[in-house]
Design a protein around this motif. Sequence first.
Motif, PDB file in Angstrom:
ATOM      1  N   GLU A 131      -3.953   0.420  -2.227  1.00  0.00           N
ATOM      2  CA  GLU A 131      -3.205  -0.731  -2.576  1.00  0.00           C
ATOM      3  C   GLU A 131      -2.447  -0.535  -4.068  1.00  0.00           C
ATOM      4  O   GLU A 131      -3.400  -0.213  -4.950  1.00  0.00           O
ATOM      5  CB  GLU A 131      -4.062  -1.790  -2.713  1.00  0.00           C
ATOM      6  CG  GLU A 131      -3.410  -3.179  -3.049  1.00  0.00           C
ATOM      7  CD  GLU A 131      -4.274  -4.220  -2.852  1.00  0.00           C
ATOM      8  OE1 GLU A 131      -4.063  -5.303  -3.578  1.00  0.00           O
ATOM      9  OE2 GLU A 131      -5.094  -4.377  -2.053  1.00  0.00           O
ATOM     10  N   MET A 132      -1.380  -0.820  -4.136  1.00  0.00           N
ATOM     11  CA  MET A 132      -0.642  -0.447  -5.529  1.00  0.00           C
ATOM     12  C   MET A 132       0.047  -1.800  -6.087  1.00  0.00           C
ATOM     13  O   MET A 132       0.412  -1.889  -7.249  1.00  0.00           O
ATOM     14  CB  MET A 132       0.569   0.260  -5.072  1.00  0.00           C
ATOM     15  CG  MET A 132       1.686  -0.122  -4.211  1.00  0.00           C
ATOM     16  SD  MET A 132       3.054   1.159  -4.197  1.00  0.00           S
ATOM     17  CE  MET A 132       3.720   0.936  -5.637  1.00  0.00           C
ATOM     18  N   GLU A 133      -0.101  -2.857  -5.275  1.00  0.00           N
ATOM     19  CA  GLU A 133       0.512  -4.377  -5.715  1.00  0.00           C
ATOM     20  C   GLU A 133       0.282  -5.250  -4.900  1.00  0.00           C
ATOM     21  O   GLU A 133      -0.075  -5.192  -3.779  1.00  0.00           O
ATOM     22  CB  GLU A 133       2.047  -4.182  -5.836  1.00  0.00           C
ATOM     23  CG  GLU A 133       2.752  -5.142  -6.877  1.00  0.00           C
ATOM     24  CD  GLU A 133       2.158  -4.941  -8.189  1.00  0.00           C
ATOM     25  OE1 GLU A 133       1.834  -6.118  -8.811  1.00  0.00           O
ATOM     26  OE2 GLU A 133       2.296  -3.831  -8.869  1.00  0.00           O
TER      27      GLU A 133
ATOM     28  N   GLN B  91      -1.382   8.290   0.597  1.00  0.00           N
ATOM     29  CA  GLN B  91      -1.428   9.367  -0.281  1.00  0.00           C
ATOM     30  C   GLN B  91      -1.091  10.767   0.479  1.00  0.00           C
ATOM     31  O   GLN B  91      -0.595  10.777   1.447  1.00  0.00           O
ATOM     32  CB  GLN B  91      -2.951   9.228  -0.707  1.00  0.00           C
ATOM     33  CG  GLN B  91      -3.339   7.838  -1.317  1.00  0.00           C
ATOM     34  CD  GLN B  91      -2.546   7.612  -2.740  1.00  0.00           C
ATOM     35  OE1 GLN B  91      -2.675   8.298  -3.605  1.00  0.00           O
ATOM     36  NE2 GLN B  91      -1.688   6.661  -2.596  1.00  0.00           N
TER      37      GLN B  91
ATOM     38  N   TRP C 215       0.891  -1.338   0.013  1.00  0.00           N
ATOM     39  CA  TRP C 215      -0.188  -0.131  -0.051  1.00  0.00           C
ATOM     40  C   TRP C 215       1.063   1.321   0.179  1.00  0.00           C
ATOM     41  O   TRP C 215       1.963   1.263   0.650  1.00  0.00           O
ATOM     42  CB  TRP C 215      -0.751  -0.177   1.088  1.00  0.00           C
ATOM     43  CG  TRP C 215      -1.813  -0.989   1.450  1.00  0.00           C
ATOM     44  CD1 TRP C 215      -3.254  -0.912   0.866  1.00  0.00           C
ATOM     45  CD2 TRP C 215      -1.912  -2.443   1.891  1.00  0.00           C
ATOM     46  NE1 TRP C 215      -3.997  -2.094   1.190  1.00  0.00           N
ATOM     47  CE2 TRP C 215      -3.089  -2.894   1.764  1.00  0.00           C
ATOM     48  CE3 TRP C 215      -0.646  -3.105   2.619  1.00  0.00           C
ATOM     49  CZ2 TRP C 215      -3.369  -4.094   2.239  1.00  0.00           C
ATOM     50  CZ3 TRP C 215      -1.104  -4.233   3.157  1.00  0.00           C
ATOM     51  CH2 TRP C 215      -2.243  -4.823   2.963  1.00  0.00           C
ATOM     52  N   ALA C 216       0.276   2.213  -0.451  1.00  0.00           N
ATOM     53  CA  ALA C 216       1.084   3.518  -0.585  1.00  0.00           C
ATOM     54  C   ALA C 216       0.190   4.762  -0.131  1.00  0.00           C
ATOM     55  O   ALA C 216      -1.055   4.757  -0.086  1.00  0.00           O
ATOM     56  CB  ALA C 216       1.189   4.084  -2.016  1.00  0.00           C
TER      57      ALA C 216
END
Length: 438
Positions: free
Chosen positions: A342-344, A334, A331-332
Amino acid sequence: MEAFHPPITFPFSYTFNTTSSGHGGIAENINTSSPSPWMNSRIWSKLPHRLLDRVIAFLPPPAFFRARCVCKRWYALLFSNTFLELYLQVSPRRHWFLFFKHERLKSSYIYRNSNSGRSHGDNNRAGTDCEGYLFDPYELAWYRLSFALLPSGFSPASSSGGLICWVSDEAGPKTLILCNPIVGSLTQLPPTLRSRLFPSIGLSVSPSSIDVTVAGDDLISPYAVKNLTAESFHIDGGGFFSLWGTNSSLPKVCNFQSGQMVHVQGKFYCMNYSPFSVLAYDVAANNWWEIKAPMKRHLRSPTLVESRGKLLLVAAADKSKLKVPNSLRLWALQACGTTWIEMERMPRQLYVQFAELENGNGFHSVVHGEFLTIMIPGSDKALLFDMCKKRWQWIPPCPYVHAGIVGDLHGFAYEPQLATPVTGLLDQFTIPFQPFTG
């Protein structure tokens, strides 16, 4: 690849042995019977020194130290201010990793005094000099560094700007040492003001400043600790410095385990436990606050990492009761500072293999630039994820860590540097090394 054993004595012992997965390192079986026209000595011998220096400045550290054996002039480049200035300007950034063997603490461990048994740091270094294992994710190559001059009784705690921060293991005011393992420099900071056991350490090194934050594990009695305060060290090229003069109170609900903090855009972040959340500290404002973690009741082995100016959270998500497939996710945080995206997610088939090896014992995650490494305790298996290419792959085992050894590999994001001039700011505070007995 051949072992690199320089015939000269360095502050640190360099044994740049490497292994790779077949496509890394230096090409073998070179035919020297018929020299290539590209290596014609009549051409290369006429290159201006300034141009040669520029080429050498692009070499990765292992190749640079091999090149120093060519001639006296190249050997002296490490001590040339002109070359080091050029190196700092043109040398490409290398998102490497530095790993150390780490033995887990027993649950009954409290602390030792000067007359009692072996400490946590001594366990890591028992019977031998401390070693570090440098990993190049571009070539999948391993190198070994020996820290022969580092005093006993210290453990690696954080890294930034080409420096590794070592902290004293002894309970009490903490002594920190900033070390550049490539050139063997050691710089000691003044001891902290408060007595602590195993605090969390945050380090941020820029070309013109050094910031260190030590938080938690305050010793409130000889047998008890509590997360109460944090203290900060700052020095910059503008002449401003604060020797642990900035103190702050931690949030009331503070249950973070001892470990390192992550620095992202002027703020330090660390994990809070039971339930999981993220604690943030604004260095300039001297203020702490709490950030909710995603899926906080279903996370396992969460780790905060920094990648290209963003704060990431790496963790396994276990939601079997809700019929959601278990997975390892990234997760990144913001820009608003409260929302996670969630990014991956690890591919399902790969996660099945990973979960079988990990067997619920946890894992260690480290991110540097576009690379994520995941180390599996009790195993020589590790994963590498390239976030730019969206590619997962298994890492070749470190050849210097044999199966069955006590301890696992824990690592730091590390960018090897031939020079870290910012440590010159600390010369005015330089104090002789105190005797630390192991």
